[in-house]
Design a protein around this motif. Sequence first.
Motif, mmCIF file in Angstrom:
data_model
loop_
_atom_site.group_PDB
_atom_site.id
_atom_site.type_symbol
_atom_site.label_atom_id
_atom_site.label_comp_id
_atom_site.label_asym_id
_atom_site.label_seq_id
_atom_site.Cartn_x
_atom_site.Cartn_y
_atom_site.Cartn_z
ATOM 1 N N VAL A 116 -17.761 10.018 -6.051
ATOM 2 C CA VAL A 116 -17.472 8.708 -6.651
ATOM 3 C C VAL A 116 -16.370 8.837 -7.699
ATOM 4 O O VAL A 116 -15.447 8.007 -7.759
ATOM 5 N N LEU A 117 -16.429 9.863 -8.522
ATOM 6 C CA LEU A 117 -15.425 10.037 -9.567
ATOM 7 C C LEU A 117 -14.065 10.404 -8.980
ATOM 8 O O LEU A 117 -13.019 9.966 -9.494
ATOM 9 N N ASP A 118 -14.055 11.182 -7.915
ATOM 10 C CA ASP A 118 -12.789 11.470 -7.235
ATOM 11 C C ASP A 118 -12.207 10.183 -6.661
ATOM 12 O O ASP A 118 -10.993 9.938 -6.741
ATOM 13 N N ASN A 119 -13.071 9.345 -6.099
ATOM 14 C CA ASN A 119 -12.619 8.050 -5.584
ATOM 15 C C ASN A 119 -12.120 7.147 -6.712
ATOM 16 O O ASN A 119 -11.139 6.414 -6.535
ATOM 17 N N LEU A 120 -12.799 7.180 -7.850
ATOM 18 C CA LEU A 120 -12.344 6.387 -8.996
ATOM 19 C C LEU A 120 -10.940 6.815 -9.418
ATOM 20 O O LEU A 120 -10.114 5.965 -9.782
ATOM 21 N N THR A 121 -10.662 8.094 -9.354
ATOM 22 C CA THR A 121 -9.318 8.576 -9.680
ATOM 23 C C THR A 121 -8.274 7.909 -8.783
ATOM 24 O O THR A 121 -7.211 7.479 -9.255
ATOM 25 N N SER A 122 -8.581 7.800 -7.500
ATOM 26 C CA SER A 122 -7.646 7.150 -6.571
ATOM 27 C C SER A 122 -7.496 5.670 -6.883
ATOM 28 O O SER A 122 -6.377 5.127 -6.823
ATOM 29 N N LEU A 123 -8.583 5.005 -7.198
ATOM 30 C CA LEU A 123 -8.521 3.567 -7.507
ATOM 31 C C LEU A 123 -7.689 3.311 -8.756
ATOM 32 O O LEU A 123 -6.873 2.375 -8.793
ATOM 33 N N LEU A 124 -7.875 4.127 -9.772
ATOM 34 C CA LEU A 124 -7.083 3.953 -10.988
ATOM 35 C C LEU A 124 -5.617 4.305 -10.746
ATOM 36 O O LEU A 124 -4.724 3.729 -11.378
ATOM 37 N N ALA A 125 -5.364 5.225 -9.824
ATOM 38 C CA ALA A 125 -3.977 5.554 -9.476
ATOM 39 C C ALA A 125 -3.280 4.355 -8.845
ATOM 40 O O ALA A 125 -2.121 4.049 -9.161
ATOM 41 N N VAL A 126 -3.977 3.648 -7.954
ATOM 42 C CA VAL A 126 -3.390 2.455 -7.337
ATOM 43 C C VAL A 126 -3.164 1.380 -8.390
ATOM 44 O O VAL A 126 -2.120 0.705 -8.400
ATOM 45 N N GLY A 144 11.999 -1.916 -5.263
ATOM 46 C CA GLY A 144 13.071 -1.894 -4.279
ATOM 47 C C GLY A 144 12.506 -1.783 -2.880
ATOM 48 O O GLY A 144 11.354 -2.146 -2.645
ATOM 49 N N PRO A 145 13.292 -1.274 -1.940
ATOM 50 C CA PRO A 145 12.827 -1.158 -0.546
ATOM 51 C C PRO A 145 11.591 -0.270 -0.438
ATOM 52 O O PRO A 145 11.361 0.612 -1.273
ATOM 53 N N ASP A 146 10.795 -0.486 0.589
ATOM 54 C CA ASP A 146 9.591 0.296 0.810
ATOM 55 C C ASP A 146 9.925 1.772 1.019
ATOM 56 O O ASP A 146 10.974 2.127 1.580
ATOM 57 N N VAL A 147 9.005 2.610 0.565
ATOM 58 C CA VAL A 147 9.128 4.056 0.732
ATOM 59 C C VAL A 147 7.808 4.592 1.283
ATOM 60 O O VAL A 147 6.796 3.878 1.338
ATOM 61 N N PHE A 148 7.818 5.835 1.710
ATOM 62 C CA PHE A 148 6.598 6.542 2.114
ATOM 63 C C PHE A 148 5.666 6.555 0.906
ATOM 64 O O PHE A 148 5.935 7.211 -0.106
ATOM 65 N N LEU A 149 4.562 5.842 0.994
ATOM 66 C CA LEU A 149 3.764 5.540 -0.196
ATOM 67 C C LEU A 149 2.725 6.609 -0.526
ATOM 68 O O LEU A 149 2.347 6.772 -1.689
ATOM 69 N N ALA A 150 2.231 7.337 0.467
ATOM 70 C CA ALA A 150 1.161 8.301 0.216
ATOM 71 C C ALA A 150 1.520 9.331 -0.859
ATOM 72 O O ALA A 150 0.703 9.599 -1.756
ATOM 73 N N PRO A 194 10.287 -7.057 -4.420
ATOM 74 C CA PRO A 194 11.360 -8.031 -4.681
ATOM 75 C C PRO A 194 11.993 -8.576 -3.409
ATOM 76 O O PRO A 194 12.759 -9.531 -3.465
ATOM 77 N N ASP A 195 11.657 -7.987 -2.261
ATOM 78 C CA ASP A 195 12.202 -8.450 -0.985
ATOM 79 C C ASP A 195 11.062 -8.509 0.039
ATOM 80 O O ASP A 195 11.086 -7.852 1.079
ATOM 81 N N ALA A 196 10.040 -9.311 -0.309
ATOM 82 C CA ALA A 196 8.850 -9.383 0.542
ATOM 83 C C ALA A 196 9.192 -10.005 1.884
ATOM 84 O O ALA A 196 9.996 -10.948 1.971
ATOM 85 N N GLY A 197 8.568 -9.504 2.909
ATOM 86 C CA GLY A 197 8.840 -9.951 4.271
ATOM 87 C C GLY A 197 9.322 -8.773 5.063
ATOM 88 O O GLY A 197 8.588 -8.200 5.882
ATOM 89 N N VAL A 198 10.553 -8.372 4.805
ATOM 90 C CA VAL A 198 11.032 -7.115 5.366
ATOM 91 C C VAL A 198 10.221 -5.961 4.778
ATOM 92 O O VAL A 198 9.890 -4.989 5.455
ATOM 93 N N ASN A 199 9.886 -6.080 3.481
ATOM 94 C CA ASN A 199 9.127 -5.053 2.785
ATOM 95 C C ASN A 199 7.710 -5.550 2.468
ATOM 96 O O ASN A 199 7.499 -6.732 2.206
ATOM 97 N N SER A 200 6.754 -4.623 2.474
ATOM 98 C CA SER A 200 5.349 -4.966 2.220
ATOM 99 C C SER A 200 4.876 -4.551 0.839
ATOM 100 O O SER A 200 3.724 -4.824 0.482
ATOM 101 N N GLY A 201 5.721 -3.890 0.077
ATOM 102 C CA GLY A 201 5.345 -3.522 -1.275
ATOM 103 C C GLY A 201 4.082 -2.675 -1.309
ATOM 104 O O GLY A 201 3.935 -1.697 -0.583
ATOM 105 N N LEU A 202 3.125 -3.074 -2.155
ATOM 106 C CA LEU A 202 1.869 -2.331 -2.312
ATOM 107 C C LEU A 202 0.731 -2.943 -1.513
ATOM 108 O O LEU A 202 -0.436 -2.677 -1.794
ATOM 109 N N MET A 203 1.072 -3.734 -0.490
ATOM 110 C CA MET A 203 0.036 -4.404 0.305
ATOM 111 C C MET A 203 -1.016 -3.413 0.808
ATOM 112 O O MET A 203 -2.223 -3.599 0.640
ATOM 113 N N ILE A 204 -0.564 -2.330 1.437
ATOM 114 C CA ILE A 204 -1.513 -1.431 2.085
ATOM 115 C C ILE A 204 -2.161 -0.488 1.074
ATOM 116 O O ILE A 204 -3.263 0.031 1.319
ATOM 117 N N ALA A 205 -1.533 -0.304 -0.070
ATOM 118 C CA ALA A 205 -2.197 0.458 -1.132
ATOM 119 C C ALA A 205 -3.480 -0.251 -1.562
ATOM 120 O O ALA A 205 -4.491 0.391 -1.858
#
Length: 512
Positions: free
Chosen positions: A433-443, A479-485, A376-387
Amino acid sequence: MTTVTVLPTGVTPADVHAVARGAALVELHPTAIEAMAASRAHVDRIEESGRPVYGVSTGFGSLANTYVASERRAELQHALIRSHAAGVGAPMPREVVRAMMLLRIRSLAMGRSGVRPLVAQSLVDLLNADVTPWVPEHGSLGASGDLAPLAHCALVLLGEGWVLDKSGARIDGSEALRRAGLHPIELAAKEGLALVNGTDGMLGMLLLAIGDAAHLFTMADLTAALSIEAMLGSERPFLPELHAIRPHPGQATSAANIHRLLQGSAIMDSHRDDLAHAVQDAYSMRCAPQVAGAARDTLEFAIQVAGRELRSVVDNPVVLPDGRVESTGNFHGAPLGFAADYLAIAAAEVGAIAERRVDRLLDVCRSRDLPPFLSPDAGVNSGLMIAQYTAAGIVAENRRLASPASVDSLPTSGMQEDHVSMGWAATRKLRTVLDNLTSLLAVELLAGVRGIQLRAPLTPSPAGTIATAAVARFAGTPGPDVFLAPTIEAARDLVAGTDLRTAIEAELGPLS
C-alpha cells in the motif's frame, strides 16, 4: 560505519532502520551476554533434572505432550528448524530479513529465552558479514509468531538452507558461510524453538513501514498544496483557528503544513478577492488535512504499538529470573496485525484523495481554466490523461489491500493453534500500500507542477517554485506528449527520497 549495540532492554526503531537499510554493524553488550548466560543456566538445570518442560524435553505444537529423551533433544531442535523452514514464493527483501534477524537478536538478548550467547552472536555474525538468508514470502500465519520465516533464517546458522546472494541469486547456506569465513553451529535444548518463536518479521516490516509512512504523509501535504495552488484554491480552510476547534492533532499538523506551503504565491494572490472565485473548494482540496491528519493519528497509534513490542519478550516458553519455565501467548501477532491493517486503511485513503485532486486538475470543467488533461495542445496530445488512469487503477488495488488480513484466521497444528493473527500478511500488504501511495503522490506531483507551470506568468509559492524546478529537470515544461513512464518513475524517486523535502524545508523551515 555505525554500530548498533544490543542491550537486554532492546533496540530502538532507529537501530532497526540503520541495520536493515544501512551498513550499521551489530554488537552484543556485555550485560546482554550475562543475561543470556544466566537464563541458559536455568535450562541446563532443567535438563539435568529430567523434568518434562515444553520446548526443552517435549515436542512442539500439538506434539507438546510427547516426551523426548535427553539424547535426542539436540536432534529435536535441528529437526524443528528444518521442518519449519517450509516457506514458498519469492524471497523477502534484504531489508526485511535484516530487520527480522536484528529483532530476534534483541529478543534473545533480553535473557528470557534460555539460549547460549553463542546463538545470538551467530546471528550477529550473519548481519555483520552481510549474509542474508533467503526467506520466502509465504509461510507465516503470525502465530506462533513468524515460524517459517525465522526458521529459514535459523537454518543458515546450521550451514543449511538458502542465502540471497548480492546478485539476487540463491546459493546454499553452507557455501555462504564458507565465503564469509563463518562456521555452522550445533543447537542445544530449547534453542531451535527460541530462534523461531517470535513476531520479529512482522515487527520489522511494521517499523520500516512506519518510517516510510511518516515521510509519505508529509509529502502528501506537499502534493496537496501544489494541486490546490494550481487549481486556484483557497488557503483559508487551513487557518489554524479552524482546526483548533476540532482538536485532532494530525489534522492540525497537516493543515499547518499546507497553509505554510501556500504562502507567498502570486497565483494565490491573483484570485484572493475575486467574487467569482468559489466560496468553498471541493472536498478533495478543502478536506485534505482531515484525511491526511487522520492518517497521521493512525500512524501515531502504530508507533505506540511497535514501541511496546520493541520492549517485549516474545518467545514461548519463557525462562523467568527465578528459574520457572512458563508457556505464554506473547508470540501472537494480533497487536501488530491490527496496527498494520489500520495503517494500510489510512494510507490507502491518503492516496485515494490525492487521485481525486489529480482527476480534478485534468478535467477542463473543474480545473478553473486549465487546459484539458494539462496539455496546451489537447486533441493531438493527451497530456496526463493516462497517468490518471494509472492512479485510478492503483487506488482500486489499495482498496482491495485495505481489507484487513487480521480477521482472516485459519486453524493449524491439529487445532492446537486454532486462532492466528495473520500479522505477517498484514504487514506485507501494508508495504505494498505504501509503495502504491508513492506512485499516487508521484502522479499528483506531476499534475500539480504542470498546473502551476500553466499559470505562468503568475509565480507560485516558494515551495511551488522549488517543486517546479525539481520536476522540470526531468519532465520539462508543458508541450508535446512524451514517453510518460520514465517521467513517473523519476517523480516516484523524488517523492520517496528526501531531496525535494530538504530543499523546501531549507526555505520554509521543517515540515511536520
